[in-house]
Write an enzyme that holds these catalytic residues in place. Structure first.
Site, mmCIF file in Angstrom:
data_model
loop_
_atom_site.group_PDB
_atom_site.id
_atom_site.type_symbol
_atom_site.label_atom_id
_atom_site.label_comp_id
_atom_site.label_asym_id
_atom_site.label_seq_id
_atom_site.Cartn_x
_atom_site.Cartn_y
_atom_site.Cartn_z
ATOM 1 N N GLU A 302 0.978 -1.327 0.073
ATOM 2 C CA GLU A 302 -0.007 0.068 0.030
ATOM 3 C C GLU A 302 0.710 1.448 -0.084
ATOM 4 O O GLU A 302 0.392 2.063 -0.436
ATOM 5 C CB GLU A 302 -0.916 0.070 1.135
ATOM 6 C CG GLU A 302 -2.298 -0.757 0.758
ATOM 7 C CD GLU A 302 -3.399 -0.400 2.176
ATOM 8 O OE1 GLU A 302 -3.155 0.429 3.097
ATOM 9 O OE2 GLU A 302 -4.446 -0.872 2.012
ATOM 10 N N HIS A 331 9.002 -26.333 -0.017
ATOM 11 C CA HIS A 331 8.494 -27.775 -0.975
ATOM 12 C C HIS A 331 7.208 -27.186 -1.582
ATOM 13 O O HIS A 331 6.616 -27.925 -1.993
ATOM 14 C CB HIS A 331 7.914 -28.739 0.317
ATOM 15 C CG HIS A 331 9.050 -29.139 1.241
ATOM 16 N ND1 HIS A 331 9.940 -30.058 0.804
ATOM 17 C CD2 HIS A 331 9.734 -28.535 2.181
ATOM 18 C CE1 HIS A 331 10.759 -30.281 1.903
ATOM 19 N NE2 HIS A 331 10.693 -29.307 2.494
ATOM 20 N N LYS A 445 -13.213 1.311 -1.697
ATOM 21 C CA LYS A 445 -14.118 1.340 -0.591
ATOM 22 C C LYS A 445 -15.571 2.179 -1.127
ATOM 23 O O LYS A 445 -16.616 1.842 -0.451
ATOM 24 C CB LYS A 445 -13.496 2.139 0.568
ATOM 25 C CG LYS A 445 -12.387 1.698 1.312
ATOM 26 C CD LYS A 445 -12.108 2.456 2.544
ATOM 27 C CE LYS A 445 -10.904 1.723 3.337
ATOM 28 N NZ LYS A 445 -10.373 2.521 4.704
HETATM 29 O O1 PA5 Z 1 -3.494 1.316 5.720
HETATM 30 C C1 PA5 Z 1 -4.406 1.819 5.516
HETATM 31 O O2 PA5 Z 1 -4.741 3.000 5.696
HETATM 32 C C2 PA5 Z 1 -5.659 0.719 5.345
HETATM 33 O O3 PA5 Z 1 -5.273 -0.543 4.844
HETATM 34 C C3 PA5 Z 1 -6.738 0.858 6.204
HETATM 35 O O4 PA5 Z 1 -6.211 0.486 7.696
HETATM 36 C C4 PA5 Z 1 -7.906 0.003 5.895
HETATM 37 O O5 PA5 Z 1 -8.492 0.557 4.683
HETATM 38 C C5 PA5 Z 1 -8.782 0.030 7.203
HETATM 39 O O6 PA5 Z 1 -9.113 1.283 6.948
HETATM 40 P P1 PA5 Z 1 -9.940 1.952 8.595
HETATM 41 O O7 PA5 Z 1 -9.147 1.897 9.583
HETATM 42 O O8 PA5 Z 1 -10.182 3.311 8.399
HETATM 43 O O9 PA5 Z 1 -11.326 1.156 8.590
#
Ligand code: PA5
Length: 483
Positions: A302, A331, A445
């Site tokens: 990310e 393996h 989202k």
């Molecule tokens: O790293 C990030 O920002 C994302 O992976 C969020 O943690 C994830 O989308 C969950 O978001 P939230 O904590 O707002 O529910």
């Protein structure tokens, strides 16, 4: 007790000039990375504009106190702790639990000093039904830690709606506040409205709350209340965890490139990416570190997978993180890793002393085939398996790094987390991208909101309804192409 990064086996002296880093190249990446250390150190002095507030978490005594106070308040009436969250709001919790509590923690009461812990980072109805069937009357001694920084993620919000109804249905009406802890962002928009729907709900129902610090992206929050509450509830030494992270933070602030493990790690990863090794395999040889590989996978993917660089150019950049587990995946994957394309950098996690030891027995007399495995320690076998795999990869000129742990404990795991978070910041700077946003996740989202019928506007000129129509037209299964 410090973890160490071992990098000799990425050098041209070991794997040759075609695939390894020559001394001139090493000097080049050192020169390129050195100014970034100073830049990252200066970033910390920018106050509220600082892009790396995650680095202040190890020394934040206020967060630690709030977490410890809440644990003291609720632990006596909690036999089961459930975490609802996804992505950065779940993976760190899972990784800490696997790393720092025994394998049978949930099953064997003698192996735990806190509640059983279940982390649900999905909305699979079969998985959740099975859990609730098992939980039964245990609901009245269960706490649900609902974690969402934004407070509006569909998966987590729907999990909240499931348990809210269940609690209201089966327990006295004011019991929500005894069973739900909300961990979320506390910030407000320009008009002073709370951004987090979860916080609005929490305030209305007077739920206990913990804060996801402002400006810290989900995947950098494991050392905030996001990861600390479930860890502390389950007996993990969060002081040692944070002390380990602070220890590493000092090491990765060092403005001497060759003494800075995060700068070296990022520079090596960057070097190989720009020379065609676009995949980064992380391979712990230790079951406890297995889920750290998952945590790392999100952090790396990310943060570094970005289409546009800081100068606005389209770059479509980002190493692909791949997780494997030694010896298991020897393996299943090593055939590809050795004979497939030489497009990967390998990072092994190696542990010297395991928490426990098991010895094999003597070999049967009917054959001498197993004599070499008789009366040996399994940790010796596992570590030799790591060396054997590394050797085999080096024979095929595949670059290998090793992060060495003397032991896996809260102090060394804290170091590991900080090492890879700061490595990510350095890598982001080398790639000239913003490692702290995740615009591509946000679109998914919003698209899910639209498909689920959220009212209102998606963008100024587009309602959620129009958006949903567009998504359906692109994703409906067309029977002409169904075979
Ligand atoms: O790293 C990030 O920002 C994302 O992976 C969020 O943690 C994830 O989308 C969950 O978001 P939230 O904590 O707002 O529910």
């Amino acid at each position: 007790m410090q973890i160490k990064l071992y990098y000799k086996n990425v050098l041209a002296d070991v794997i040759g000039e075609e695939h390894g880093i020559t001394s001139t190249q090493f000097e080049d990446i050192a020169a390129q990375t050195l100014p970034l250390i100073t830049r990252l150190n200066k970033e910390r002095q920018k106050g509220k504009d600082c892009k790396t507030p995650y680095r202040n978490l190890p020394s934040d005594t206020d967060i630690r106190k709030k977490v410890n106070d809440l644990v003291a308040e609720v632990e006596d009436h909690c036999d089961t702790l459930v975490v609802f969250g996804i992505g950065g709001s779940a993976l760190g919790n899972i990784a800490l639990q696997t790393a720092l509590n025994p394998y049978m923690y949930n099953i064997d009461p003698n192996q735990r000093s806190g509640p059983q812990l279940f982390v649900f980072d999905n909305v699979d109805p079969a998985q959740l039904s099975s859990f609730f069937d098992w939980l039964g009357d245990g609901l009245d001694r269960t706490i649900f830690n609902v974690i969402s920084k934004s407070g509006r993620t569909a998966e987590t919000a729907s999990q909240l709606l499931v348990v809210r109804e269940m609690l209201l249905d089966r327990l006295p009406p004011d019991s929500l506040k005894e069973h739900i802890v909300a961990t979320t962002g506390f910030d407000t928009d320009d008009e002073g409205n709370l951004k987090s729907t979860l916080l609005t709900i929490a305030n209305d129902a007077k739920l206990p709350t913990l804060e996801v610090p402002n400006g810290v992206g989900g995947r950098f929050t494991v050392l905030s209340a996001v990861g600390l509450f479930s860890a502390a509830m389950c007996g993990i030494d969060i002081d040692a965890l944070l002390a380990g992270a602070a220890d590493m933070d000092a090491r990765v602030s060092c403005e001497n490139f060759t003494n800075n493990p995060a700068a070296i790690n990022a520079a090596i990863n960057y070097h190989f990416y720009t020379r065609g090794k676009k995949n980064s395999v992380i391979m712990p040889y230790c079951y406890a570190l297995k889920d750290m590989a998952d945590w790392y996978r999100q952090l790396w993917a990310e943060s570094l997978g970005k289409s546009t660089d800081l100068d606005g150019r389209k770059v479509f950049i980002g190493p692909t993180p791949i997780k494997a587990l030694g010896a298991t995946d020897q393996h299943s994957q090593v055939q590809l890793y050795r004979e497939g394309p030489n497009d990967k950098l390998f990072t092994f996690l190696q542990v010297k002393d395991f928490d426990a030891e098991i010895k094999t027995g003597p070999a049967p007399e009917c054959t001498s085939d197993l004599d070499f495995l008789a009366n040996i320690e399994l940790s010796t076998l596992l570590n030799n398996e790591k060396r054997a795999t590394e050797y085999a990869l080096l024979q095929d000129r595949r670059p290998c790094l090793t992060v060495h742990f003397d032991k896996v404990n809260a102090y060394t795991v804290g170091q590991f987390i900080c090492l890879f978070e700061v490595t990510t910041s350095f890598a982001g700077a080398l790639f000239n991208i913003n490692p702290y946003d995740q615009p591509a996740v946000e679109l998914g989202k919003e698209a899910a909101f639209a498909l689920m019928g959220k009212p209102g506007d998606y963008k100024k000129s587009w309602t959620y309804k129009d958006f949903a129509d567009e998504i359906r037209s692109r994703t409906d299964i067309d029977k002409n192409f169904l075979v």
